[in-house]
Design a protein around this motif. Structure first.
Motif, PDB file in Angstrom:
ATOM      1  N   PHE A   1       0.834  -1.208   0.000  1.00  0.00           N
ATOM      2  CA  PHE A   1       0.000   0.000   0.000  1.00  0.00           C
ATOM      3  C   PHE A   1       0.860   1.247   0.000  1.00  0.00           C
ATOM      4  CE2 PHE A   1      -2.282  -3.375   2.174  1.00  0.00           C
ATOM      5  CZ  PHE A   1      -3.522  -3.354   1.558  1.00  0.00           C
ATOM      6  N   GLY A   2       0.407   2.258  -0.756  1.00  0.00           N
ATOM      7  CA  GLY A   2       1.005   3.590  -0.709  1.00  0.00           C
ATOM      8  C   GLY A   2       2.420   3.675  -1.231  1.00  0.00           C
ATOM      9  N   SER A   3       2.934   4.898  -1.221  1.00  0.00           N
ATOM     10  CA  SER A   3       4.293   5.150  -1.710  1.00  0.00           C
ATOM     11  C   SER A   3       5.356   4.682  -0.727  1.00  0.00           C
ATOM     12  CB  SER A   3       4.471   6.640  -1.995  1.00  0.00           C
ATOM     13  OG  SER A   3       4.258   7.381  -0.801  1.00  0.00           O
ATOM     14  N   SER A   4       4.955   4.472   0.529  1.00  0.00           N
ATOM     15  CA  SER A   4       5.925   4.022   1.537  1.00  0.00           C
ATOM     16  C   SER A   4       6.216   2.530   1.418  1.00  0.00           C
ATOM     17  CB  SER A   4       5.410   4.330   2.944  1.00  0.00           C
ATOM     18  OG  SER A   4       4.230   3.574   3.201  1.00  0.00           O
ATOM     19  N   GLY A   5       5.376   1.795   0.670  1.00  0.00           N
ATOM     20  CA  GLY A   5       5.607   0.362   0.498  1.00  0.00           C
ATOM     21  C   GLY A   5       5.147  -0.474   1.671  1.00  0.00           C
ATOM     22  N   PHE A   6       4.165   0.010   2.435  1.00  0.00           N
ATOM     23  CA  PHE A   6       3.636  -0.750   3.572  1.00  0.00           C
ATOM     24  C   PHE A   6       3.074  -2.077   3.066  1.00  0.00           C
ATOM     25  CE2 PHE A   6       0.094  -2.015   6.317  1.00  0.00           C
ATOM     26  CZ  PHE A   6       0.743  -2.071   7.547  1.00  0.00           C
ATOM     27  N   ARG A   7       3.507  -3.191   3.696  1.00  0.00           N
ATOM     28  CA  ARG A   7       3.077  -4.522   3.264  1.00  0.00           C
ATOM     29  C   ARG A   7       2.216  -5.176   4.339  1.00  0.00           C
ATOM     30  NH1 ARG A   7       7.863  -7.842   2.700  1.00  0.00           N
ATOM     31  NH2 ARG A   7       8.789  -6.363   4.113  1.00  0.00           N
ATOM     32  N   LYS A   8       1.183  -5.889   3.880  1.00  0.00           N
ATOM     33  CA  LYS A   8       0.279  -6.584   4.795  1.00  0.00           C
ATOM     34  C   LYS A   8      -0.150  -7.900   4.148  1.00  0.00           C
ATOM     35  CE  LYS A   8      -4.139  -5.311   5.540  1.00  0.00           C
ATOM     36  NZ  LYS A   8      -5.303  -4.600   6.126  1.00  0.00           N
ATOM     37  N   ARG A   9      -0.252  -8.937   4.978  1.00  0.00           N
ATOM     38  CA  ARG A   9      -0.730 -10.249   4.526  1.00  0.00           C
ATOM     39  C   ARG A   9      -1.693 -10.764   5.580  1.00  0.00           C
ATOM     40  NH1 ARG A   9       3.237 -15.125   2.517  1.00  0.00           N
ATOM     41  NH2 ARG A   9       1.642 -16.334   1.421  1.00  0.00           N
ATOM     42  N   GLU A  10      -2.846 -11.238   5.133  1.00  0.00           N
ATOM     43  CA  GLU A  10      -3.878 -11.698   6.061  1.00  0.00           C
ATOM     44  C   GLU A  10      -4.069 -13.200   5.959  1.00  0.00           C
ATOM     45  OE1 GLU A  10      -6.685  -7.722   6.113  1.00  0.00           O
ATOM     46  OE2 GLU A  10      -7.207  -9.356   4.745  1.00  0.00           O
ATOM     47  N   MET A  11      -4.438 -13.773   7.091  1.00  0.00           N
ATOM     48  CA  MET A  11      -4.794 -15.193   7.135  1.00  0.00           C
ATOM     49  C   MET A  11      -5.998 -15.350   8.042  1.00  0.00           C
ATOM     50  SD  MET A  11      -1.903 -16.854   9.674  1.00  0.00           S
ATOM     51  CE  MET A  11      -2.614 -18.459   9.744  1.00  0.00           C
ATOM     52  N   VAL A  12      -6.752 -16.428   7.848  1.00  0.00           N
ATOM     53  CA  VAL A  12      -7.882 -16.745   8.705  1.00  0.00           C
ATOM     54  C   VAL A  12      -7.578 -18.062   9.397  1.00  0.00           C
ATOM     55  CG1 VAL A  12     -10.353 -17.276   8.801  1.00  0.00           C
ATOM     56  CG2 VAL A  12      -9.505 -15.534   7.208  1.00  0.00           C
TER      57      VAL A  12
ATOM     58  N   LEU B   1     -10.907 -16.279  12.892  1.00  0.00           N
ATOM     59  CA  LEU B   1     -10.225 -15.034  13.224  1.00  0.00           C
ATOM     60  C   LEU B   1      -9.326 -14.580  12.078  1.00  0.00           C
ATOM     61  CD1 LEU B   1      -9.156 -15.916  16.862  1.00  0.00           C
ATOM     62  CD2 LEU B   1     -11.171 -14.637  16.130  1.00  0.00           C
ATOM     63  N   LEU B   2      -9.490 -13.329  11.666  1.00  0.00           N
ATOM     64  CA  LEU B   2      -8.625 -12.726  10.666  1.00  0.00           C
ATOM     65  C   LEU B   2      -7.398 -12.177  11.389  1.00  0.00           C
ATOM     66  CD1 LEU B   2      -8.244 -11.710   7.706  1.00  0.00           C
ATOM     67  CD2 LEU B   2      -9.235  -9.566   8.516  1.00  0.00           C
ATOM     68  N   ILE B   3      -6.224 -12.665  11.007  1.00  0.00           N
ATOM     69  CA  ILE B   3      -4.971 -12.233  11.634  1.00  0.00           C
ATOM     70  C   ILE B   3      -4.112 -11.577  10.561  1.00  0.00           C
ATOM     71  CG2 ILE B   3      -2.916 -12.963  12.902  1.00  0.00           C
ATOM     72  CD1 ILE B   3      -4.577 -15.358  13.919  1.00  0.00           C
ATOM     73  N   GLU B   4      -3.602 -10.389  10.853  1.00  0.00           N
ATOM     74  CA  GLU B   4      -2.759  -9.639   9.920  1.00  0.00           C
ATOM     75  C   GLU B   4      -1.291  -9.831  10.279  1.00  0.00           C
ATOM     76  OE1 GLU B   4      -3.915  -5.596  10.600  1.00  0.00           O
ATOM     77  OE2 GLU B   4      -5.776  -5.815   9.470  1.00  0.00           O
ATOM     78  N   PHE B   5      -0.460  -9.976   9.258  1.00  0.00           N
ATOM     79  CA  PHE B   5       0.989  -9.948   9.416  1.00  0.00           C
ATOM     80  C   PHE B   5       1.468  -8.761   8.587  1.00  0.00           C
ATOM     81  CE2 PHE B   5      -0.071 -14.148  10.668  1.00  0.00           C
ATOM     82  CZ  PHE B   5       0.926 -14.571  11.538  1.00  0.00           C
ATOM     83  N   VAL B   6       2.301  -7.891   9.175  1.00  0.00           N
ATOM     84  CA  VAL B   6       2.707  -6.667   8.480  1.00  0.00           C
ATOM     85  C   VAL B   6       4.216  -6.585   8.317  1.00  0.00           C
ATOM     86  CG1 VAL B   6       0.657  -5.372   9.191  1.00  0.00           C
ATOM     87  CG2 VAL B   6       2.694  -5.320  10.621  1.00  0.00           C
ATOM     88  N   GLN B   7       4.615  -5.828   7.292  1.00  0.00           N
ATOM     89  CA  GLN B   7       6.004  -5.535   6.950  1.00  0.00           C
ATOM     90  C   GLN B   7       6.829  -6.818   6.820  1.00  0.00           C
ATOM     91  OE1 GLN B   7       5.317  -2.784   5.703  1.00  0.00           O
ATOM     92  NE2 GLN B   7       6.866  -1.438   6.573  1.00  0.00           N
ATOM     93  N   ASP B   8       7.928  -6.957   7.565  1.00  0.00           N
ATOM     94  CA  ASP B   8       8.804  -8.124   7.411  1.00  0.00           C
ATOM     95  C   ASP B   8       8.164  -9.415   7.926  1.00  0.00           C
ATOM     96  OD1 ASP B   8       8.996  -7.094  10.032  1.00  0.00           O
ATOM     97  OD2 ASP B   8      10.972  -7.996  10.331  1.00  0.00           O
ATOM     98  N   LYS B   9       7.101  -9.326   8.699  1.00  0.00           N
ATOM     99  CA  LYS B   9       6.424 -10.530   9.225  1.00  0.00           C
ATOM    100  C   LYS B   9       5.575 -11.231   8.162  1.00  0.00           C
ATOM    101  CE  LYS B   9       8.032  -9.787  13.336  1.00  0.00           C
ATOM    102  NZ  LYS B   9       9.178 -10.514  13.803  1.00  0.00           N
ATOM    103  N   THR B  10       5.329 -10.579   7.017  1.00  0.00           N
ATOM    104  CA  THR B  10       4.520 -11.202   5.960  1.00  0.00           C
ATOM    105  C   THR B  10       5.174 -12.470   5.429  1.00  0.00           C
ATOM    106  OG1 THR B  10       5.521  -9.834   4.247  1.00  0.00           O
ATOM    107  CG2 THR B  10       3.488  -9.014   5.248  1.00  0.00           C
ATOM    108  N   THR B  11       6.489 -12.530   5.459  1.00  0.00           N
ATOM    109  CA  THR B  11       7.196 -13.707   4.928  1.00  0.00           C
ATOM    110  C   THR B  11       7.092 -14.919   5.850  1.00  0.00           C
ATOM    111  OG1 THR B  11       9.281 -12.978   5.909  1.00  0.00           O
ATOM    112  CG2 THR B  11       8.839 -12.298   3.639  1.00  0.00           C
ATOM    113  N   LEU B  12       6.656 -14.719   7.099  1.00  0.00           N
ATOM    114  CA  LEU B  12       6.503 -15.852   8.014  1.00  0.00           C
ATOM    115  C   LEU B  12       5.479 -16.859   7.495  1.00  0.00           C
ATOM    116  CD1 LEU B  12       6.427 -14.059  11.496  1.00  0.00           C
ATOM    117  CD2 LEU B  12       8.337 -15.288  10.451  1.00  0.00           C
ATOM    118  N   LEU B  13       4.548 -16.415   6.674  1.00  0.00           N
ATOM    119  CA  LEU B  13       3.485 -17.294   6.182  1.00  0.00           C
ATOM    120  C   LEU B  13       3.881 -18.072   4.933  1.00  0.00           C
ATOM    121  CD1 LEU B  13       0.433 -14.913   6.675  1.00  0.00           C
ATOM    122  CD2 LEU B  13       1.276 -16.700   8.201  1.00  0.00           C
ATOM    123  N   ASP B  14       5.067 -17.830   4.381  1.00  0.00           N
ATOM    124  CA  ASP B  14       5.476 -18.465   3.127  1.00  0.00           C
ATOM    125  C   ASP B  14       5.499 -19.987   3.188  1.00  0.00           C
ATOM    126  OD1 ASP B  14       5.690 -15.992   1.960  1.00  0.00           O
ATOM    127  OD2 ASP B  14       7.886 -15.895   2.118  1.00  0.00           O
TER     128      ASP B  14
END
Length: 124
Positions: free
Chosen positions: A16-27, A38-51
């Motif tokens: 999102f946005g010009s700052s490059g904010f990253r978000k990944r959601e899981m249920v 439950l919808l759980i968000e992982f943001v920035q560098d934590k998004t790769t934990l779901l890989d």
């Protein structure tokens, strides 16, 4: 805090946005009498934990609860909550955790060098 359950859905990472904010959601569907999705968000560098996870995996997710206030154009305060994940680990199929249980030892033998008469050197 932590949540345990089965992964129902994992979304792709969104930027999102010009700052490059990253978000990944899981249920995650919880393991309770009345399961919750439950919808759980992982943001920035934590998004790769779901890989390395996939739908159907039993997991334990460490979470933080976040809340924020937003004032709408009419001046009313609105409040929003989110669940943010910061660690995740896969559980065994039985949901007991990633560490296997320790088996009991049936052939326990007491030490031979212990005498029945020990000195009473306690100060009371």
């Amino acid at each position: 805090m932590e949540v345990t359950g089965k992964i129902k859905k994992i979304d792709e990472t969104k930027t999102f946005g010009s700052s490059g904010f990253r978000k990944r959601e899981m249920v995650v569907t919880t393991d309770e009498q009345y399961p919750q999705m439950l919808l759980i968000e992982f943001v920035q560098d934590k998004t790769t934990l779901l890989d390395t996870y996939k739908e159907g995996d039993q997991v334990k997710v460490n979470i933080n609860l976040r809340g924020r206030e937003w004032i709408n154009p009419e001046g009313e305060a609105k409040y929003f909550n989110s669940i943010v994940g910061w660690r995740i680990e896969k559980l065994q199929a039985d949901g007991s955790g990633a560490i296997p249980p320790v088996e009991a030892v049936d052939n326990f033998q007491p030490a031979d060098n212990v005498s029945d008469e020990e000195p009473d050197d306690l100060p009371f």
